[in-house]
Design an enzyme around this catalytic site. Structure first.
Site, PDB file in Angstrom:
ATOM      1  N   CYS A   6       0.961  -1.480   0.020  1.00  0.00           N
ATOM      2  CA  CYS A   6       0.235  -0.016   0.326  1.00  0.00           C
ATOM      3  C   CYS A   6       0.721   1.267  -0.301  1.00  0.00           C
ATOM      4  O   CYS A   6       0.642   1.743  -0.960  1.00  0.00           O
ATOM      5  CB  CYS A   6      -0.497   0.172   1.669  1.00  0.00           C
ATOM      6  SG  CYS A   6      -1.523  -1.172   0.914  1.00  0.00           S
TER       7      CYS A   6
HETATM    8  C1  UDX Z   1      -1.467  -0.304   5.751  1.00  0.00           C
HETATM    9  C2  UDX Z   1      -1.751   1.159   5.928  1.00  0.00           C
HETATM   10  O1  UDX Z   1      -1.468   0.941   7.556  1.00  0.00           O
HETATM   11  C3  UDX Z   1      -3.331   0.373   6.240  1.00  0.00           C
HETATM   12  O2  UDX Z   1      -4.250   1.353   6.532  1.00  0.00           O
HETATM   13  C4  UDX Z   1      -3.523   0.416   4.815  1.00  0.00           C
HETATM   14  O3  UDX Z   1      -5.292  -0.242   4.573  1.00  0.00           O
HETATM   15  C5  UDX Z   1      -2.670  -0.418   4.131  1.00  0.00           C
HETATM   16  O4  UDX Z   1      -1.662   0.131   3.686  1.00  0.00           O
HETATM   17  P1  UDX Z   1      -0.009  -2.766   5.930  1.00  0.00           P
HETATM   18  O5  UDX Z   1       0.897  -2.588   4.607  1.00  0.00           O
HETATM   19  O6  UDX Z   1      -0.420  -3.958   6.227  1.00  0.00           O
HETATM   20  O7  UDX Z   1      -0.894  -1.127   5.862  1.00  0.00           O
HETATM   21  O8  UDX Z   1       1.194  -1.865   6.811  1.00  0.00           O
HETATM   22  P2  UDX Z   1       1.461  -0.844   8.544  1.00  0.00           P
HETATM   23  O9  UDX Z   1       1.604  -2.429   9.379  1.00  0.00           O
HETATM   24  O10 UDX Z   1       0.622   0.172   8.170  1.00  0.00           O
HETATM   25  O11 UDX Z   1       2.643  -0.814   7.840  1.00  0.00           O
HETATM   26  C6  UDX Z   1       3.795  -0.701   6.450  1.00  0.00           C
HETATM   27  C7  UDX Z   1       5.036  -0.697   6.378  1.00  0.00           C
HETATM   28  O12 UDX Z   1       5.116   0.364   7.352  1.00  0.00           O
HETATM   29  C8  UDX Z   1       5.691  -1.915   7.239  1.00  0.00           C
HETATM   30  O13 UDX Z   1       6.790  -1.871   6.389  1.00  0.00           O
HETATM   31  C9  UDX Z   1       6.685  -1.114   8.391  1.00  0.00           C
HETATM   32  O14 UDX Z   1       7.639  -1.954   8.569  1.00  0.00           O
HETATM   33  C10 UDX Z   1       6.391   0.446   7.857  1.00  0.00           C
HETATM   34  N1  UDX Z   1       5.845   1.158   8.945  1.00  0.00           N
HETATM   35  C11 UDX Z   1       5.533   0.938   9.867  1.00  0.00           C
HETATM   36  C12 UDX Z   1       7.454   1.309   9.704  1.00  0.00           C
HETATM   37  O15 UDX Z   1       8.578   1.387   9.312  1.00  0.00           O
HETATM   38  N2  UDX Z   1       7.545   1.885  11.050  1.00  0.00           N
HETATM   39  C13 UDX Z   1       6.708   2.638  11.597  1.00  0.00           C
HETATM   40  O16 UDX Z   1       6.502   2.969  12.849  1.00  0.00           O
HETATM   41  C14 UDX Z   1       4.943   1.782  11.410  1.00  0.00           C
END
Ligand code: UDX
Length: 425
Positions: A265
């Site tokens: 996403c």
């Molecule tokens: C995301 C959105 O959170 C969600 O609302 C949307 O519908 C789809 O995309 P997702 O891709 O499943 O969800 O994962 P998410 O937990 O949001 O993490 C995305 C990326 O960001 C991951 O690679 C995660 O490791 C990274 N991340 C997240 C960070 O690097 N730091 C953070 O503090 C949080």
């Protein structure tokens, strides 16, 4: 209610199972026959905590998967949940959506005259897509007018790994529609879920999804940029962000610094928003920087490794964690892919381990040595990079003694041993 869902990927499958759990009768349309059979047999075709338990309750009872569209005409509402992968121009590829709309329209042509149907767009689509592409396509193939088929946009915010919890406990439910009565029908599907409901027009609802994901991605890139400065100062960015995030205007979530964001996403949605802004004559300076910081982070961890062990040629590097984040087997846009490619480019050999994502990573990077435990991957390594926050990694310690030297760098703060260092701390 009778609901049909098109697409058995993360969003479609989780939504179907959760709709069934809410008491609805669900027909899931998944054109890949193997996936369809697996779902009907109670075996989820993807790994997601808690999914198998719920599927085993509902498969063959309130939930039925089909490889053809004909069951859509027997439902009151159809949720479109097909994927919108990124294409080379930055925009998502909308051909899977177009094709779903054609088949859906053809099936709705056979619906009883006067029997109203609601089409709900859950897939993430660029603002304007429902009005300009989805509505006209469905109506054309159904040979019906908006008096017989209504349209709504209902973006999904669930996170992989926490998908069922997020679906059942959303921060808000966004419903965009032209007519209020159509929005009301979509809202009725969620009866039983306690959350504020935001009612808007179609394009506004589409934009809310992009603006939310871009903001979260910006928070992460911000934390990473501050983290890079903290590293130079010798302070821990996690302590800094704790102090920052307690400000209620900022919040503690999505401030974890690391090797950047991946997944299906954030990278795709920020790129789509950039492409859209440019087409509208706007230069999205901030969004461009969000991506730039994100692309630089994985290279930074490789640079840090080089600083610690010198020339990487001929070195054996253990990569612990391959999925784009913990608790999933999904490797789409995983930072580990960029890191492994960069390490190989600099002449290193890779020994990799992940609790769930080895088979998905093998399809992208077949030319890597994969092991079935962290200990095996670490044995005789010259250094290791711990890339994701899988809970089991927090227990690693004596396994690092199997390395030639304990050079341990983590991309996310997860380890408990004292002789490791972080990319930004
Ligand atoms: C995301 C959105 O959170 C969600 O609302 C949307 O519908 C789809 O995309 P997702 O891709 O499943 O969800 O994962 P998410 O937990 O949001 O993490 C995305 C990326 O960001 C991951 O690679 C995660 O490791 C990274 N991340 C997240 C960070 O690097 N730091 C953070 O503090 C949080």
């Amino acid at each position: 209610m009778k609901i049909s869902v098109i697409g058995g990927g993360y969003v479609g499958l989780v939504s179907s199972i959760c709709f069934a759990q809410l008491g609805h009768s669900v027909d899931l349309i998944e054109i890949e026959k193997d996936k369809c059979d697996a779902i009907n047999a109670g075996r989820p075709p993807l790994y997601e905590a808690g999914l198998e338990d719920l599927l085993s309750i509902h498969a063959g009872r309130r939930l039925h998967a089909h490889a053809e569209y004909k069951n859509t005409k027997n439902s009151d509402l159809t949720f479109i949940c097909v994927g919108t992968p990124q294409s080379s121009n930055g925009y998502p590829n909308l051909s899977p959506i177009s094709s779903a709309c054609k088949f859906l329209g053809k099936s709705l042509m056979d619906k009883e005259n006067g029997d109203f149907h609601v089409v709900v767009v859950k897939s993430t689509v660029p603002p304007g897509t429902t009005e300009k592409l989805i509505m006209p396509t469905v109506l054309k193939y159904a040979c019906r007018g908006t008096d017989e088929i209504g349209f709504a946009v209902n973006p999904e915010f669930l996170r992989e790994g926490l998908a069922i919890y997020d679906f059942m406990n959303p921060d808000r439910i966004v419903i965009g529609s032209i007519e209020e009565s159509v929005g009301d029908q979509v809202q009725a599907v969620y009866e039983g879920i306690k959350a504020p409901v935001v009612r808007t027009g179609l394009t506004t609802a589409e934009m809310i999804k992009y603006a939310s994901n871009a903001f979260l991605a910006a928070k992460i890139s911000y934390a990473n940029e501050i983290g890079n400065i903290c590293k130079m100062l010798g302070v821990n960015v996690y302590e800094v962000m704790h102090g920052v995030g307690l400000d209620s205007r900022i919040g503690l979530e999505f401030l974890k610094a690391g090797a950047g964001f991946g997944g299906s996403c954030f990278p795709k949605d920020v790129m789509a928003l950039i492409a859209l802004a440019k087409d509208l004559g706007e230069d999205p300076i901030l969004l461009r920087s969000v991506i730039e910081v994100n692309e630089r982070q994985p290279i930074k961890i490789v640079d840090l490794l080089s600083k610690r062990i010198g020339d990487l040629r001929g070195k054996r590097i253990a990569i612990i964690g391959l999925s784009f984040k913990e608790n999933t087997d999904d490797v789409r846009e995983s930072r580990s892919i960029t890191v492994i490619k960069e390490l190989k480019r600099r002449g290193a050999t890779i020994a990799a381990y992940d609790p769930k994502a080895i088979s998905s990573m093998k399809r992208i990077l077949p030319d890597v040595d994969y092991y079935s435990s962290a200990a095996e991957a670490l044995a005789h390594a010259d250094a290791c990079l711990v890339m994701t926050e899988w809970p089991e990694f927090s227990l690693l310690d004596k396994e690092f003694n199997l390395m030639n030297r304990r050079v341990i760098i983590e991309a996310r703060r997860i380890l408990c041993c004292s002789d490791c260092e972080g990319i930004c701390w």
